[in-house]
Design an enzyme around this catalytic site. Structure first.
Site, short mmCIF file in Angstrom:
data_model
loop_
_atom_site.label_atom_id
_atom_site.label_comp_id
_atom_site.label_asym_id
_atom_site.label_seq_id
_atom_site.Cartn_x
_atom_site.Cartn_y
_atom_site.Cartn_z
N ASP A 1 3.05 -1.42 0.92
CA ASP A 1 2.97 0.03 1.03
C ASP A 1 1.52 0.43 0.82
O ASP A 1 0.63 -0.44 0.73
CB ASP A 1 3.94 0.71 0.06
CG ASP A 1 3.52 0.59 -1.40
OD1 ASP A 1 2.52 -0.10 -1.71
OD2 ASP A 1 4.21 1.20 -2.24
N HIS B 1 19.30 -26.82 -9.70
CA HIS B 1 18.70 -25.64 -9.08
C HIS B 1 19.49 -25.21 -7.85
O HIS B 1 19.69 -24.02 -7.62
CB HIS B 1 17.23 -25.89 -8.72
CG HIS B 1 16.39 -26.21 -9.91
ND1 HIS B 1 16.39 -25.45 -11.06
CD2 HIS B 1 15.51 -27.21 -10.13
CE1 HIS B 1 15.55 -25.97 -11.93
NE2 HIS B 1 15.00 -27.05 -11.40
N CYS C 1 3.28 -3.92 -3.46
CA CYS C 1 3.25 -2.47 -3.69
C CYS C 1 2.44 -2.26 -4.96
O CYS C 1 1.75 -3.17 -5.41
CB CYS C 1 4.65 -1.86 -3.77
SG CYS C 1 5.65 -2.31 -5.20
N HIS D 1 12.23 -23.86 -8.71
CA HIS D 1 13.57 -23.67 -9.29
C HIS D 1 14.46 -22.75 -8.47
O HIS D 1 15.67 -22.96 -8.42
CB HIS D 1 13.47 -23.12 -10.71
CG HIS D 1 12.78 -24.04 -11.65
ND1 HIS D 1 12.73 -23.80 -13.00
CD2 HIS D 1 12.09 -25.20 -11.46
CE1 HIS D 1 12.06 -24.78 -13.61
NE2 HIS D 1 11.64 -25.63 -12.67
N THR E 1 3.27 -1.88 -8.22
CA THR E 1 3.67 -2.77 -9.32
C THR E 1 4.35 -4.04 -8.83
O THR E 1 4.48 -4.99 -9.60
CB THR E 1 4.65 -2.06 -10.27
OG1 THR E 1 5.84 -1.75 -9.55
CG2 THR E 1 4.04 -0.80 -10.87
#
Length: 142
Positions: free
Chosen positions: A7, A133, A64, A97, A66
């Site tokens: 963004d 996993h 973005c 993992h 955060t």
């Protein structure tokens, strides 16, 4: 090929990622955005996620402000395992993992130098194929 999306908040950091990918001759498809003009991140998360789930791209990178919102949006798409990473250890661990197929980062919380180290670690680390996993990923997908 990588699917890229961001963004407006992630645009400056994505420019640094693109420069790195170009220097490393790593192919990508940029789904946008292409400026710092305000946009809604879910649109770009969806484009990148569909680029990955369709098989057009093998993995994706989303950015973005955060990294939180764009990773939440991407994880709404079936088959996506987007991981928000702010350090190299997490980038390696999520590939080993979780077989994460999208890396999410926050441009307002991760500087360009560290971000490029995270990208490198994410792209170079293979999935471990360990039975435990695989079992856990199957549980997530169920």
């Amino acid at each position: 090929m990588l699917a890229l999306g961001c963004d407006h908040g992630g645009f400056p950091l994505m420019a640094e990622v693109i420069k790195y990918l170009d220097e490393q001759n790593i192919p990508y498809k940029n789904f946008g955005t292409f400026s710092e003009e305000s946009v809604d991140y879910p649109k770009f998360a969806k484009l990148v996620a569909h680029g990955v789930t369709s098989g057009e791209c093998e993995q994706g990178i989303l950015i973005c402000g955060t990294g939180i919102g764009i990773s939440i949006a991407a994880n709404k798409i079936k088959g996506i395992r987007a991981a928000l990473c702010g350090d190299v250890f997490s980038a390696k661990a999520t590939r080993e993992h979780n077989n994460a197929n999208i890396l999410a980062m926050g441009a307002r919380v991760t500087g360009p130098g560290l971000a490029l180290e995270i990208v490198k670690a994410f792209l170079e680390t293979p999935f471990s194929n360990d039975e435990r996993h695989i079992r856990r990923i199957n549980q997530i997908e169920d």
